[in-house]
Write an enzyme that holds these catalytic residues in place. Sequence first.
Site, PDB file in Angstrom:
ATOM      1  N   SER A 113      35.399  32.216  38.083  1.00 53.90           N
ATOM      2  CA  SER A 113      35.224  30.761  38.056  1.00 53.90           C
ATOM      3  C   SER A 113      36.497  30.010  38.435  1.00 53.90           C
ATOM      4  O   SER A 113      36.733  28.893  37.979  1.00 53.90           O
ATOM      5  CB  SER A 113      34.740  30.306  36.672  1.00 53.90           C
ATOM      6  OG  SER A 113      33.536  30.958  36.334  1.00 53.90           O
ATOM      7  N   ARG A 114      37.315  30.626  39.250  1.00 57.00           N
ATOM      8  CA  ARG A 114      38.546  30.008  39.759  1.00 57.00           C
ATOM      9  C   ARG A 114      39.590  29.730  38.666  1.00 57.00           C
ATOM     10  O   ARG A 114      40.534  28.979  38.892  1.00 57.00           O
ATOM     11  CB  ARG A 114      38.234  28.703  40.505  1.00 57.00           C
ATOM     12  CG  ARG A 114      37.515  28.914  41.843  1.00 57.00           C
ATOM     13  CD  ARG A 114      38.385  29.790  42.732  1.00 57.00           C
ATOM     14  NE  ARG A 114      37.896  29.954  44.082  1.00 57.00           N
ATOM     15  CZ  ARG A 114      37.236  31.016  44.520  1.00 57.00           C
ATOM     16  NH1 ARG A 114      36.919  31.985  43.682  1.00 57.00           N
ATOM     17  NH2 ARG A 114      36.912  31.132  45.788  1.00 57.00           N
ATOM     18  N   LEU A 115      39.436  30.341  37.508  1.00 59.54           N
ATOM     19  CA  LEU A 115      40.438  30.189  36.445  1.00 59.54           C
ATOM     20  C   LEU A 115      41.476  31.304  36.594  1.00 59.54           C
ATOM     21  O   LEU A 115      41.634  32.177  35.728  1.00 59.54           O
ATOM     22  CB  LEU A 115      39.769  30.218  35.069  1.00 59.54           C
ATOM     23  CG  LEU A 115      38.789  29.069  34.802  1.00 59.54           C
ATOM     24  CD1 LEU A 115      38.156  29.212  33.429  1.00 59.54           C
ATOM     25  CD2 LEU A 115      39.508  27.725  34.921  1.00 59.54           C
TER      26      LEU A 115
ATOM     27  N   GLU B  69      34.683  34.102  46.671  1.00 56.81           N
ATOM     28  CA  GLU B  69      34.742  35.361  45.938  1.00 56.81           C
ATOM     29  C   GLU B  69      34.952  35.052  44.465  1.00 56.81           C
ATOM     30  O   GLU B  69      35.868  34.292  44.112  1.00 56.81           O
ATOM     31  CB  GLU B  69      35.909  36.208  46.457  1.00 56.81           C
ATOM     32  CG  GLU B  69      36.020  37.576  45.826  1.00 56.81           C
ATOM     33  CD  GLU B  69      35.046  38.570  46.419  1.00 56.81           C
ATOM     34  OE1 GLU B  69      34.661  39.511  45.691  1.00 56.81           O
ATOM     35  OE2 GLU B  69      34.667  38.408  47.591  1.00 56.81           O
TER      36      GLU B  69
END
Length: 490
Positions: free
Chosen positions: A464-466, A282
């Site tokens: 972006s998983r940040l 996601e």
Amino acid sequence: MQILPLSPKPTLQIVFQFLYVFQGFLNPISSSAIRAFCSNSTENRGNRVALSVRSMENRDFISYLTQREAAEIDENLMGPFGFSVDQLMELAGLSVATSIAEVYKPSEFGRVLTICGPGNNGGDGLLLSWNHSQSLSYRWMIYLLDLSKEFDILVDAMFGFSFHGAPRPPFDNLIQRLVCLHNYGEAGQKSPVIVSIDIPSGWHVEEGDVSGEGIKPDMLVSLTAPKLCAKMFSGPHHFLGGRFIPPSIVNKYKLHLPPYPGTSMCVRIGKPPQVDISSLRENYISPDFLEEHVEADPINQFRKWFDDVIAAGLREPNAMSLSTAGKDGKPSSRMVLLKGVDKDGFVWYTNYESRKANELSENPHASLLFYWEGLNRQVRVEGSVQKVSDEESERYFHSRPRGSQIGAIVSKQSTVVPGRNVLHQEYKELEEKFSDGSLIPKPKNWGGYRLTPKLFEFWRGQKSRLHDRLLYSPHEINGQRTWKVERLAP
């Protein structure tokens, strides 16, 4: 065939595109009343999952229509039941739009091309594009580009159940191009997803892809009831849409159809999708969660987020994972319900002879985890655990529904029982015993725990998983206990 000219490449983040090949005409129809049927609440989402699973389990009992039966039902809907063709196409377009949105998220599959042919299917596709794209977070513009490179989803709305004979130009060429794109995908090359409305183009309504030259869609959205050819569909996603069949028609044709969840206009049928677990991900989109915006006290920050969850109407907002470990150090986790939070900590109730209680007696430390998927948030809390007072447990026990009070007595939590019938029998006996409304005594081995926090972590999902992760830890300044806030790498 009418082809609209190429326009400059859009700058919109999400683009809904369609190629208008519809031969005939349609009057614009307002869809504001119809859109009320489309709900994305968490409660309805939970109902959708339960009913979809039940529908898949009963997929062998779903009715399939012949071409004659499908035509008769359409005539009945537009005759005695008073539907107009534009109303039916409006509902069908909404059903297809919601089916696509169930599987293909607009943030990942934003560029959609709808290919519309003559007949009702073309109208379904046109209204899908024109009326229902924006209500489901899609945006549309008109382009004619390279199908294999410029689109994420191709909607096949060329022919319906009334079609006879071989496809003629220009549709024969369009079908061939879509078949080639499917072959590219099977060969491992990037290709768009193909969604067919009711009948995959090139298929016989009852016999399926007889020639072997029809479209092989990734998704089929059957309308009213699946047609016989749908039995031959082997793609990963099969949905039923429509929800406008009166009971008299259901009875006349002895239709067996799955229940629609909540207010949704679609329901998954067919085989369960095969999922590559490693590809599940996601890409969260959330406002920034910055240090200067948080409360100084983590309890206040928790309350602020919890109020947001309540306002958003998320289901069971007080559900939390409780993790404990005994003297052997082996952890165990389970979901429990938060029943109180204040400056002293977080409170829940349970059986004092359960596994978690035994572990807490050996090691009075635990962690809590709240996860609120609808808001891309989670909160982790660690601390020491103590039992609440008997008076507090007594007050809460008698505030519960009487059925829950009896259930707490019946359940010797975490112990082995011979069968569910034993629990029901004990429950029935106690229900009769206290049927006069007398006070139900709280079991001595039942009560509450309070976790006193030593650490908080607030997490918010980002692109972006940040992700944002803010850690609260105890801190002393001039002998005064306070909290230090630090950002953790995601």
